[in-house]
Structures are given as C-alpha cells and as structure tokens.
Write a protein that holds these residues in place. Sequence first.
Motif, mmCIF file in Angstrom:
data_model
loop_
_atom_site.group_PDB
_atom_site.id
_atom_site.type_symbol
_atom_site.label_atom_id
_atom_site.label_comp_id
_atom_site.label_asym_id
_atom_site.label_seq_id
_atom_site.Cartn_x
_atom_site.Cartn_y
_atom_site.Cartn_z
ATOM 1 N N ILE A 1 0.850 -1.204 0.000
ATOM 2 C CA ILE A 1 0.000 0.000 0.000
ATOM 3 C C ILE A 1 0.881 1.249 0.000
ATOM 4 O O ILE A 1 0.620 2.212 -0.733
ATOM 5 C CB ILE A 1 -0.942 0.003 1.230
ATOM 6 C CG1 ILE A 1 -1.907 -1.185 1.166
ATOM 7 C CG2 ILE A 1 -1.723 1.309 1.312
ATOM 8 C CD1 ILE A 1 -2.734 -1.390 2.417
ATOM 9 N N GLY A 2 1.954 1.209 0.802
ATOM 10 C CA GLY A 2 2.908 2.314 0.822
ATOM 11 C C GLY A 2 3.515 2.545 -0.558
ATOM 12 O O GLY A 2 3.647 3.686 -1.006
ATOM 13 N N GLU A 3 3.857 1.447 -1.239
ATOM 14 C CA GLU A 3 4.461 1.539 -2.572
ATOM 15 C C GLU A 3 3.483 2.167 -3.573
ATOM 16 O O GLU A 3 3.886 2.932 -4.447
ATOM 17 C CB GLU A 3 4.896 0.129 -3.037
ATOM 18 C CG GLU A 3 5.677 0.080 -4.337
ATOM 19 C CD GLU A 3 7.097 0.627 -4.235
ATOM 20 O OE1 GLU A 3 7.649 0.626 -3.135
ATOM 21 O OE2 GLU A 3 7.628 1.076 -5.263
ATOM 22 N N GLU B 1 12.515 11.479 -2.297
ATOM 23 C CA GLU B 1 12.520 11.711 -0.853
ATOM 24 C C GLU B 1 11.199 12.304 -0.372
ATOM 25 O O GLU B 1 10.634 11.876 0.626
ATOM 26 C CB GLU B 1 13.660 12.660 -0.484
ATOM 27 C CG GLU B 1 14.754 12.000 0.344
ATOM 28 C CD GLU B 1 15.895 12.961 0.607
ATOM 29 O OE1 GLU B 1 15.690 13.919 1.363
ATOM 30 O OE2 GLU B 1 16.981 12.746 0.035
ATOM 31 N N THR B 2 10.723 13.305 -1.126
ATOM 32 C CA THR B 2 9.454 13.952 -0.772
ATOM 33 C C THR B 2 8.315 12.942 -0.843
ATOM 34 O O THR B 2 7.458 12.895 0.046
ATOM 35 C CB THR B 2 9.160 15.122 -1.741
ATOM 36 O OG1 THR B 2 10.316 15.947 -1.803
ATOM 37 C CG2 THR B 2 7.979 15.946 -1.270
ATOM 38 N N ALA B 3 8.323 12.125 -1.890
ATOM 39 C CA ALA B 3 7.276 11.118 -2.056
ATOM 40 C C ALA B 3 7.259 10.148 -0.874
ATOM 41 O O ALA B 3 6.193 9.768 -0.382
ATOM 42 C CB ALA B 3 7.469 10.366 -3.367
ATOM 43 N N ALA B 4 8.461 9.760 -0.404
ATOM 44 C CA ALA B 4 8.551 8.828 0.728
ATOM 45 C C ALA B 4 7.974 9.469 1.990
ATOM 46 O O ALA B 4 7.270 8.816 2.761
ATOM 47 C CB ALA B 4 9.999 8.407 0.956
ATOM 48 N N MET B 5 8.267 10.764 2.194
ATOM 49 C CA MET B 5 7.745 11.442 3.387
ATOM 50 C C MET B 5 6.230 11.603 3.302
ATOM 51 O O MET B 5 5.527 11.406 4.285
ATOM 52 C CB MET B 5 8.410 12.814 3.551
ATOM 53 C CG MET B 5 9.823 12.697 4.093
ATOM 54 S SD MET B 5 10.501 14.309 4.485
ATOM 55 C CE MET B 5 12.178 13.872 4.934
ATOM 56 N N LEU C 1 2.268 6.959 -6.714
ATOM 57 C CA LEU C 1 1.270 7.989 -7.005
ATOM 58 C C LEU C 1 1.872 9.385 -6.826
ATOM 59 O O LEU C 1 1.740 10.250 -7.701
ATOM 60 C CB LEU C 1 0.087 7.800 -6.040
ATOM 61 C CG LEU C 1 -1.311 8.195 -6.533
ATOM 62 C CD1 LEU C 1 -1.702 7.357 -7.729
ATOM 63 C CD2 LEU C 1 -2.326 8.017 -5.404
ATOM 64 N N TYR C 2 2.556 9.604 -5.696
ATOM 65 C CA TYR C 2 3.148 10.913 -5.430
ATOM 66 C C TYR C 2 4.267 11.218 -6.424
ATOM 67 O O TYR C 2 4.438 12.360 -6.834
ATOM 68 C CB TYR C 2 3.671 10.995 -3.992
ATOM 69 C CG TYR C 2 2.563 11.049 -2.954
ATOM 70 C CD1 TYR C 2 1.543 11.994 -3.065
ATOM 71 C CD2 TYR C 2 2.532 10.175 -1.879
ATOM 72 C CE1 TYR C 2 0.521 12.051 -2.127
ATOM 73 C CE2 TYR C 2 1.520 10.224 -0.939
ATOM 74 C CZ TYR C 2 0.515 11.160 -1.067
ATOM 75 O OH TYR C 2 -0.491 11.214 -0.136
#
Lengths: 121, 149
Positions: free
Chosen positions: B38-40, B54-58, B45-46
């Motif tokens: 789900i995180g992936e 990095e921003t997408a991970a946060m 998506l981001y």
Amino acid sequence: MFMDFLWAFVIGGTLCLIGQLLIDLTKLNPARILVTFVVAGVLLGGVGLYKPLVDFAGAGATVPLTGFGYLLSEGVQKAVGEKGLLGIFTGGFTAAASGIAAVVVFALIVAMLFKRGDKMT
Amino acid sequence: MKITNQEYNEMLKASSPNTKLHMTLPKAFIIGGFICVIGEVFLKLYERYGAGRETAAMLTSITLIAVSAILTGFKLYDKIAKHAGAGTIVPITGFANAVVAPALEFKTEGFILGVGAKMFIIAGPVIVYGIAASVFYGLIYYISGTVPV
C-alpha cells in the motif's frame, strides 16, 4: 512496475517477520521492538547498508520503522555536510519533523473526534 | 500449592499462546508486506504527480500515519493487529497506532496530562533513542570527515 510491488512486499514482509521472531523468541514487547528497529535503522543507515535496500525495495524498506531510523541517519549526514558541528544536533529532528508532526496532530484530532469506545459496527 | 520458579516457567510456557511460530510468522510476513505494498502504491502515485523520491517517501509516511490514525479511532487497527502481530507493529502505521491509541485511551484524564502526555508513552522512547543514535552517528560522521583516517 510489478516487480517493484513484489519486492516491497517481500522485503517489508521480511522485516516484519524479523520483528515477529524477536517477539516470539525473546522477551521484547512492542515498545522495545519499535525502539530496536529505529536504532537498527540509524546504524544500518550509518554504515551504508540500508540505502541499497531502499533503492531496491522502495516502500518495503521505508515503511517499516527501520526506514525511519535510516531517515534520521540520512538527515544527520546532510546536516553535518551543510552546517558542520551544529548539524550533529539538528539533522535527526529535521529529518523526522514531518513524521512526528503528522503523528502528533492526527493523534490529537482522533482524540478530539472519537470516543474511547467508538466502534465501526 | 507450592511451586518452584522452574515449574512456574514451564507452566507459563505451556499456557503461553504466542509460541506457535508456524502461525505467527506467515501472518506477520503477509500483513506487514501488504502494508508496504500500500505504501508503494502511494509512493508511485506521489512520484507520478511530480514529487521527488525523498518527498514522495515522506508524503507516503504522512498518508499511512493518517490512515492508521483513523483506523485506530474506529478500533479497526487493533482488530487487525490481533492477528498480524509484528506485521502491524513494525510498519510506520504501527508507530502511529502506538501514539493514537493511548491518546484516545487516556482522553478521560484530560487533554493535557491525558492525551498530551500519554500519546508519547511509546513514541517517547522511540524518539529518545532514535535521536540519541542519530546524534551519536552524527558525531562519528563529523569526526571521520574532519580527521583523515
């Protein structure tokens, strides 16, 4: 694309499996598991072992709490590079800022909106 | 009835439910892995909407924290956690649950010393030792950068 999801599943699942082994075979309770995983993430990030895992497994490595620890170590590295000595102290909280702020604010909102006994059913 | 420590430990072992590794391990693996998938999905998506890695991970972490907070509010997270064990503890959603659940639980003690204080009952140690480890590592990183080995 499909492989990204597969590896996220396998690596993320494996990290949780390690956590379950620690719970079942040792006396580690959930709080200790979380602390252990964050500190392990800082150490693994520090020695450069965690970044390859993040590149390989994406969310499979960043979503487990070891990923939070890795984020701290990356933050410190970056801050020391930019600010020198001061960065030792600012890096960790800077990297963790969004996560901690989010968790605090959402906890507060839920505490305001929900009652202790609220259930979906 | 008098029992020795050793006997007590054996009795405890016999009645302890979480020694069935063939049950707990696959559940933790599958549910933990599923949360990461789900995180992936959010990560991709981001990134598609222009966020850097990095921003997408946060943003993914913030999203999962929000979802976990809502599920905790409805007592659904604890329902899943009953089966998943470490599968719901180790992901960031477990960290969020460990903050939101006591915040809600201690609402009766007020918003300052109840909600405000008790939400850090598990997050507190995590932040303390996480930050301490990062400062320790930062010191080593700083010294190894300034002193040629």
